[in-house]
Design an enzyme around this catalytic site. Structure first.
Site, PDB file in Angstrom:
ATOM      1  CG  ASP A 205      -1.900   1.027   1.354  1.00 48.51           C
ATOM      2  OD1 ASP A 205      -2.793   1.009   0.495  1.00 48.51           O
ATOM      3  OD2 ASP A 205      -1.838   1.867   2.270  1.00 48.51           O
ATOM      4  CD  GLU A 247      -2.407   2.440  -3.347  1.00 48.46           C
ATOM      5  OE1 GLU A 247      -3.498   2.977  -3.552  1.00 48.46           O
ATOM      6  OE2 GLU A 247      -1.844   2.491  -2.235  1.00 48.46           O
ATOM      7  CG  ASP A 313      -8.919   3.086  -2.821  1.00 46.88           C
ATOM      8  OD1 ASP A 313      -9.521   3.026  -1.729  1.00 46.88           O
ATOM      9  OD2 ASP A 313      -7.723   2.773  -2.966  1.00 46.88           O
TER      10      ASP A 313
HETATM   11  C1  GLC Z   1      -4.515   2.999  -0.273  1.00 49.71           C
HETATM   12  C2  GLC Z   1      -5.782   2.179  -0.221  1.00 49.71           C
HETATM   13  C3  GLC Z   1      -6.902   3.019   0.303  1.00 49.71           C
HETATM   14  C4  GLC Z   1      -6.528   3.558   1.663  1.00 49.71           C
HETATM   15  C5  GLC Z   1      -5.191   4.297   1.608  1.00 49.71           C
HETATM   16  C6  GLC Z   1      -4.671   4.598   2.981  1.00 49.71           C
HETATM   17  O1  GLC Z   1      -4.589   4.019  -1.200  1.00 49.71           O
HETATM   18  O2  GLC Z   1      -6.062   1.647  -1.477  1.00 49.71           O
HETATM   19  O3  GLC Z   1      -8.100   2.301   0.383  1.00 49.71           O
HETATM   20  O4  GLC Z   1      -7.523   4.427   2.122  1.00 49.71           O
HETATM   21  O5  GLC Z   1      -4.201   3.505   0.992  1.00 49.71           O
HETATM   22  O6  GLC Z   1      -4.259   3.430   3.620  1.00 49.71           O
END
Ligand code: GLC
Length: 547
Positions: A205, A247, A313
């Site tokens: 993440d 990500e 998201d």
């Molecule tokens: C990432 C996740 C999202 C979350 C964010 C903070 O972007 O996909 O759902 O709110 O991280 O952890």
């Protein structure tokens, strides 16, 4: 597992399926999905043609960010079952040839995590330095705010110790201090813990934000890459065949660095491609899509893009220009309630007004463009959303298994469900569900299954090169995927009207196009322009058979 997804770098050939345990299937009637429930649905996922599951955060959490606010990294949220339930699930998945990746949230913890509670207990606590503190809230000025609808600053005040702490997401998610080697070591321990249990990797993440430096955007810093390379090196020293998926919601040039020299991430999401698929179809013009793919740098041989249409998201519009963003809002989110932060909180089917032809076209793109496709649970049956549920919860409603009690998701009282069901006349579970679509040969579910099977019938889609043809008719997107002597020609009509196209295929003269879904043989390619006609939003995949 398809034969293709068993070899080296299996993730390059895999089709992924993203799901939330909480809303997939509830086995004990408490209204919250759990691992036992999910285990009972593994045959469904396998039969869809999926190779790898991506499980959204499953850890103890106060759930102020749907589990991305973790309060304990090495256990399972009690609502989802026990650690044994997780082990049983993993074993059952592996027995079916399905791999499983879980979430690794490095950047921040919940403010309810024991580390943070201790760190904020006093300025001298040994864990103080696990987080990022400041006497003033003006350090790292200019760093963008991600959750623009809820946060005004990346600093939050801690009244107890009278300092500010740094957070890139919600203020209840303090950022960890990755300059501290103890934090890196601890995360290696977390990874090892799950890898030893048998998970096949992690979706990592929010990776661009690990390290902060004055005078920078605090994103994609070399020091952040050093942390990630350290974790990858540990992984390679101790385990084989596992995958790390980044990500990093950034431009392709910046994401490229997360692959390193094949020594950082195995995979990264291609964020900028996603809105451009929607733009190309909305504008009936291939340009946005072709431009972004052509602008994407080459990646090392052992690496792969992860591509997707929707996820848990908002449909993020951070990686587009201001003009493009306005276009996307006008075209896909005219209702302001559908907008959140810098994006759109809708599922695939409602974004496309439930238009089966466009849903098929978009899925056709997902399964044929370069990268490993990731399907968001429920999109394979065309589930709807509920933009009034707050935050991004509208795209996280329970899976619709059948038209009965709570859509077959749970035996609890409907009022008790983790999220309310979609029950409107268009997308409601009474009509849109797995059971009813299973019975109909031409349902979206069965069509998606055939699409995935067609993709998996040839490694050109997962490993081949991509060359765009540039026919005069810009409403038509055409490209060749090539791997050694295997070749597939993809032709898509992005328009809502019938189109004819003339393709210059002289270099392929002599080849026989075989349409991949029906196996029909099309006229042999010659020296003359190859003429095709396509109905609105139609697409073809042709296997090219050589003489
Ligand atoms: C990432 C996740 C999202 C979350 C964010 C903070 O972007 O996909 O759902 O709110 O991280 O952890």
């Amino acid at each position: 597992m398809t034969a293709a997804a068993t070899g080296a770098a299996w993730y390059k050939d895999a089709v992924f399926y993203q799901l939330h345990v909480k809303t997939f299937c509830d086995s004990d009637g408490d209204g919250i999905g759990d691992f036992k429930g999910l285990t009972g649905k593994l045959d469904y996922v396998r039969d869809l043609g999926i190779d790898c599951l991506w499980i959204l955060p499953m850890y103890p959490s106060p759930f102020r960010d749907d589990g991305y606010d973790i309060s304990d990294y090495c256990s399972i949220h009690p609502s989802y079952g026990s650690m044994q339930d997780f082990r049983d699930f993993l074993e059952a998945a592996h027995a079916r040839g399905l791999r499983v990746i879980t979430e690794l949230v490095l950047n921040h913890t919940s403010d309810q995590h024991a580390w943070f509670k201790e760190a904020r207990s006093s300025r001298d606590h040994p864990l103080r330095d696990w987080y990022v503190w400041s006497d003033t809230d003006d350090r790292y000025a200019g760093v963008r705010i991600i959750f623009t609808d809820t946060e005004r600053s990346n600093w939050a005040w801690d009244p107890q110790t009278k300092q500010y702490y740094w957070h890139r997401f919600f203020s209840h998610q303090p950022d960890l201090n990755f300059d501290n080697p103890a934090v890196r070591e601890e995360f290696w321990n977390v990874m090892k813990f799950w890898l030893e249990i048998g998970v096949d990797g992690f979706r990592v993440d929010a990776v661009p934000y690990l390290i902060e430096r004055e005078g920078t955007s605090c994103e994609n810093l070399p020091e952040t890459h050093a942390v990630l390379k350290f974790l990858r090196q540990r992984l390679d020293e101790h385990f084989t065949d596992r995958v790390l998926l980044a990500e990093a919601n950034q431009w392709p040039e910046d994401v490229r660095h997360y692959f390193g020299e094949g020594d950082e991430f195995h995979m990264a999401f291609h964020f900028p491609l996603m809105p451009r698929m929607f733009m190309a179809v909305g504008l009936e013009d291939r340009k946005p899509l072709v431009d972004i793919v052509e602008r994407t740098p080459a990646i090392p041989e052992n690496c792969q893009w992860g591509i997707f249409l929707r996820n848990h998201d908002e449909l993020t519009l951070e990686m587009v220009t201001e003009v493009e963003r306005q276009y996307m809002y006008d075209e896909y989110a005219r209702d302001p309630v559908a907008r959140i932060n810098v994006g759109i909180r809708r599922r695939l089917a409602p974004l496309l007004e439930g238009d089966r032809r466009r849903i098929e076209l978009m899925n056709g793109l997902l399964m044929s463009l370069p990268g490993s496709p990731i399907v968001y649970y429920g999109d394979e049956i065309g589930m709807g959303d509920n933009i009034y549920l707050g935050d991004r919860n509208g795209v996280r409603t329970p899976m619709q298994w059948n038209g009965g009690w709570n859509a077959g998701f749970s035996s609890a009282d409907p009022e008790r469900l983790a999220q309310p069901l979609i029950s409107n006349a268009v997308y409601g579970y009474q009509g849109v569900n797995v059971e009813s679509q299973r019975r109909v040969e031409h349902s979206l579910l069965n069509w998606t299954r055939r699409l995935i099977r067609a993709r998996q019938s040839s490694p050109v889609f997962s490993r081949g090169t991509t060359t765009f043809l540039k026919p005069a008719n810009h409403r038509v997107l055409a490209f060749l995927r090539t791997l050694d002597r295997d070749q597939v020609l993809v032709v898509c009509n992005l328009a809502s009207t019938a189109q004819a196209v003339q393709l210059d295929l002289r270099e392929l003269a002599g080849a026989l196009p075989i349409e991949m879904f029906g196996k029909s043989v099309f006229p042999r390619i010659g020296a003359a322009p190859y003429v095709l006609t396509l109905n609105p939003y139609d697409f073809y995949w042709f296997k090219l058979r050589r003489l």
